[in-house]
Design a protein around this motif. Structure first.
Motif, PDB file in Angstrom:
ATOM      1  N   TYR A   1       0.830  -1.219   0.000  1.00 40.04           N
ATOM      2  CA  TYR A   1       0.000   0.000   0.000  1.00 40.04           C
ATOM      3  C   TYR A   1       0.864   1.268   0.000  1.00 40.04           C
ATOM      4  O   TYR A   1       0.588   2.228   0.708  1.00 40.04           O
ATOM      5  CB  TYR A   1      -0.967   0.009   1.183  1.00 40.04           C
ATOM      6  N   TRP A   2       1.922   1.262  -0.816  1.00 41.00           N
ATOM      7  CA  TRP A   2       2.888   2.353  -0.824  1.00 41.00           C
ATOM      8  C   TRP A   2       2.257   3.709  -1.086  1.00 41.00           C
ATOM      9  O   TRP A   2       2.718   4.721  -0.564  1.00 41.00           O
ATOM     10  CB  TRP A   2       3.999   2.084  -1.844  1.00 41.00           C
ATOM     11  N   SER A   3       1.181   3.738  -1.876  1.00 44.34           N
ATOM     12  CA  SER A   3       0.569   5.029  -2.219  1.00 44.34           C
ATOM     13  C   SER A   3      -0.185   5.647  -1.052  1.00 44.34           C
ATOM     14  O   SER A   3      -0.504   6.835  -1.075  1.00 44.34           O
ATOM     15  CB  SER A   3      -0.370   4.871  -3.415  1.00 44.34           C
ATOM     16  N   ILE A   4      -0.464   4.852  -0.040  1.00 42.99           N
ATOM     17  CA  ILE A   4      -1.134   5.363   1.166  1.00 42.99           C
ATOM     18  C   ILE A   4      -0.131   5.506   2.302  1.00 42.99           C
ATOM     19  O   ILE A   4      -0.062   6.539   2.976  1.00 42.99           O
ATOM     20  CB  ILE A   4      -2.291   4.428   1.591  1.00 42.99           C
TER      21      ILE A   4
END
Length: 102
Positions: free
Chosen positions: A35-38
């Protein structure tokens, strides 16, 4: 920041947060965090604000003690503590993130 650290500005905090979010998101993407984008932006803004809190905490302690600088090891830079004061709160946060979130 007020009297604790009068040279701090809202623009500096916002700029630091934006830059930190960009770099933390890029780092999370490169390292393939889940969940790198969060998680990346949350981690970035958390580091920026915790770093500011560490800096203000050290400044408050310094002002309460009646000191201008924490030492003269690095001339004109407020001493060695001014170079590492942001780690007061960011180091435990990073340890928790690395140990339990990612």
């Amino acid at each position: 920041a007020g009297k604790t650290s009068p040279n701090k500005t809202v623009e500096g905090v916002v700029g630091g947060c934006v830059f930190s979010v960009i770099l933390a998101t890029l780092g999370a993407w490169i390292q393939k965090w889940p969940y790198w984008s969060i998680v990346g932006p949350i981690h970035g803004v958390s580091l920026a604000l915790l770093g500011l809190l560490g800096d203000l905490t050290a400044s408050m302690l310094k002002r309460d003690a009646g000191l201008k600088d924490f030492g003269d090891f690095i001339p004109d830079h407020g001493g060695i503590m001014d170079r590492v004061d942001s780690y007061i709160f960011t180091a435990p946060w990073c340890w928790l993130m690395c140990g339990y979130v990612i």
